[in-house]
Scaffold this motif. Sequence first.
Motif, PDB file in Angstrom:
ATOM      1  N   VAL A 181      -6.230  22.097  -2.723  1.00  0.00           N
ATOM      2  CA  VAL A 181      -7.643  21.347  -3.454  1.00  0.00           C
ATOM      3  C   VAL A 181      -8.915  20.736  -1.860  1.00  0.00           C
ATOM      4  N   ARG A 182      -9.642  20.039  -2.342  1.00  0.00           N
ATOM      5  CA  ARG A 182     -10.513  19.275  -1.405  1.00  0.00           C
ATOM      6  C   ARG A 182     -10.426  17.739  -2.226  1.00  0.00           C
TER       7      ARG A 182
ATOM      8  N   LEU B 264      -8.626  23.321 -13.952  1.00  0.00           N
ATOM      9  CA  LEU B 264      -8.083  24.791 -14.264  1.00  0.00           C
ATOM     10  C   LEU B 264      -6.922  25.737 -13.818  1.00  0.00           C
ATOM     11  N   ALA B 265      -6.939  24.252 -12.380  1.00  0.00           N
ATOM     12  CA  ALA B 265      -5.308  24.178 -11.720  1.00  0.00           C
ATOM     13  C   ALA B 265      -4.049  23.750 -12.896  1.00  0.00           C
ATOM     14  N   MET B 266      -4.424  22.869 -13.923  1.00  0.00           N
ATOM     15  CA  MET B 266      -3.433  22.612 -14.155  1.00  0.00           C
ATOM     16  C   MET B 266      -2.709  23.469 -15.857  1.00  0.00           C
ATOM     17  N   LEU B 267      -4.698  24.788 -16.041  1.00  0.00           N
ATOM     18  CA  LEU B 267      -3.725  25.450 -16.874  1.00  0.00           C
ATOM     19  C   LEU B 267      -2.961  26.295 -16.206  1.00  0.00           C
ATOM     20  N   VAL B 268      -3.302  27.014 -15.448  1.00  0.00           N
ATOM     21  CA  VAL B 268      -2.335  27.595 -14.236  1.00  0.00           C
ATOM     22  C   VAL B 268      -1.258  27.088 -13.661  1.00  0.00           C
TER      23      VAL B 268
ATOM     24  N   LEU C  63       3.986  19.828  -9.524  1.00  0.00           N
ATOM     25  CA  LEU C  63       2.517  19.643  -8.879  1.00  0.00           C
ATOM     26  C   LEU C  63       2.214  19.415  -8.592  1.00  0.00           C
ATOM     27  N   GLU C  64       1.913  19.939  -6.873  1.00  0.00           N
ATOM     28  CA  GLU C  64       2.122  19.071  -5.695  1.00  0.00           C
ATOM     29  C   GLU C  64       0.739  19.754  -5.151  1.00  0.00           C
ATOM     30  N   MET C  65      -0.706  18.679  -4.664  1.00  0.00           N
ATOM     31  CA  MET C  65      -2.016  19.153  -4.197  1.00  0.00           C
ATOM     32  C   MET C  65      -1.958  18.702  -2.958  1.00  0.00           C
TER      33      MET C  65
ATOM     34  N   MET D 203       2.419  29.659   3.792  1.00  0.00           N
ATOM     35  CA  MET D 203       3.117  29.578   2.623  1.00  0.00           C
ATOM     36  C   MET D 203       3.184  27.772   2.606  1.00  0.00           C
ATOM     37  N   ALA D 204       2.229  27.470   3.213  1.00  0.00           N
ATOM     38  CA  ALA D 204       2.443  25.523   3.121  1.00  0.00           C
ATOM     39  C   ALA D 204       2.065  24.758   1.852  1.00  0.00           C
ATOM     40  N   VAL D 205       1.130  26.221   0.922  1.00  0.00           N
ATOM     41  CA  VAL D 205       0.622  26.168  -0.311  1.00  0.00           C
ATOM     42  C   VAL D 205       0.712  27.332  -1.037  1.00  0.00           C
ATOM     43  N   ASP D 206       0.656  27.783  -2.214  1.00  0.00           N
ATOM     44  CA  ASP D 206       0.592  28.711  -3.250  1.00  0.00           C
ATOM     45  C   ASP D 206       0.207  29.230  -3.671  1.00  0.00           C
ATOM     46  N   LEU D 207      -1.183  28.550  -4.092  1.00  0.00           N
ATOM     47  CA  LEU D 207      -2.400  28.849  -4.274  1.00  0.00           C
ATOM     48  C   LEU D 207      -3.590  28.216  -4.271  1.00  0.00           C
ATOM     49  N   VAL D 208      -4.779  28.234  -3.730  1.00  0.00           N
ATOM     50  CA  VAL D 208      -5.982  27.865  -3.246  1.00  0.00           C
ATOM     51  C   VAL D 208      -7.119  27.742  -4.081  1.00  0.00           C
TER      52      VAL D 208
END
Length: 285
Positions: free
Chosen positions: A41-42, A64-68, A82-84, A99-104
């Motif tokens: 995230v930013r 939107l990420a919460m819905l994912v 959930l971690e940001m 692999m430090a994050v799963d989704l940008v």
Amino acid sequence: MKRAGFTILVSIFLLGITVAPAATESTLERIKNSGVFTIGVRNASPPFSFINKQNERAGFSNDLAMLVHKNIEKKLGKTVKLEMKETSPNTRIPLLTSMAVDLVTETMTDTRARRDSVDFSLTYFVTGAQFIVKKGSPIKGAGDISGKRIGTQLGSTNERVLREKYPQAVLVTFPDQAATFMALQQGKLDAYCNDGIQLWGLKYKSTNPDQWEVVGDYISYEPYGMAMRKNDSDFRQVVNAALMEAIEGGEYFKLYDKWFGPKSEVPYPLSPLVNAFLLYQVVPK
């Protein structure tokens, strides 16, 4: 000697068998095994992803990420944390591929060049690059930036477009949006080039919105997508299913109105053309 060599070969073979599952572990398997879903995230990209006055993460893409996240829990049949983690245009792909994050999930434009490194979800927002200037500035668009100090973010699509199409401008790059806008406020820049919606966010979030103007026609096409590691179709399906369900069921448009509607802090009407484009991405069940 032959027996020793044979033993070494057997050991290497067995080691390969041991480490292979970790090397081929999918994103969903990683999340299931760790119990953690980490998104990039930013911290200062309103109204998409930012830290609000209550020192909480907020924004349209975060929602939107919460819905994912909910759809991942549904798919896995278990609760997942959930971690940001903060990312920037220069760090988000390395953080993803390492692999430090799963989704940008922040404001990342889907481009053909980036598709060489990562995969993208369907498009969840459409905008284009413009300029923000002090009110009364002679800069009214791209035709006025020759010889002017134009700020942009390092590693962004805006930087690439400016270098390719407007080499006559004096380009100054910064690590993030906050630093670029600060330089503009301090008079170190004549204009700041970024995606139009982000510039409107800066204007409305500033202490004196009337001091700033967003000017010029779009000089680029910026379709935002959520980025993920390549060749992970199961995970991509879970992400896309969450977005399609939000669009089809209306939750997407409720969130859009929350962040960009007429009563929001950053009004940005959804055009009929973009509305239709979003709906046409929803494939039949």
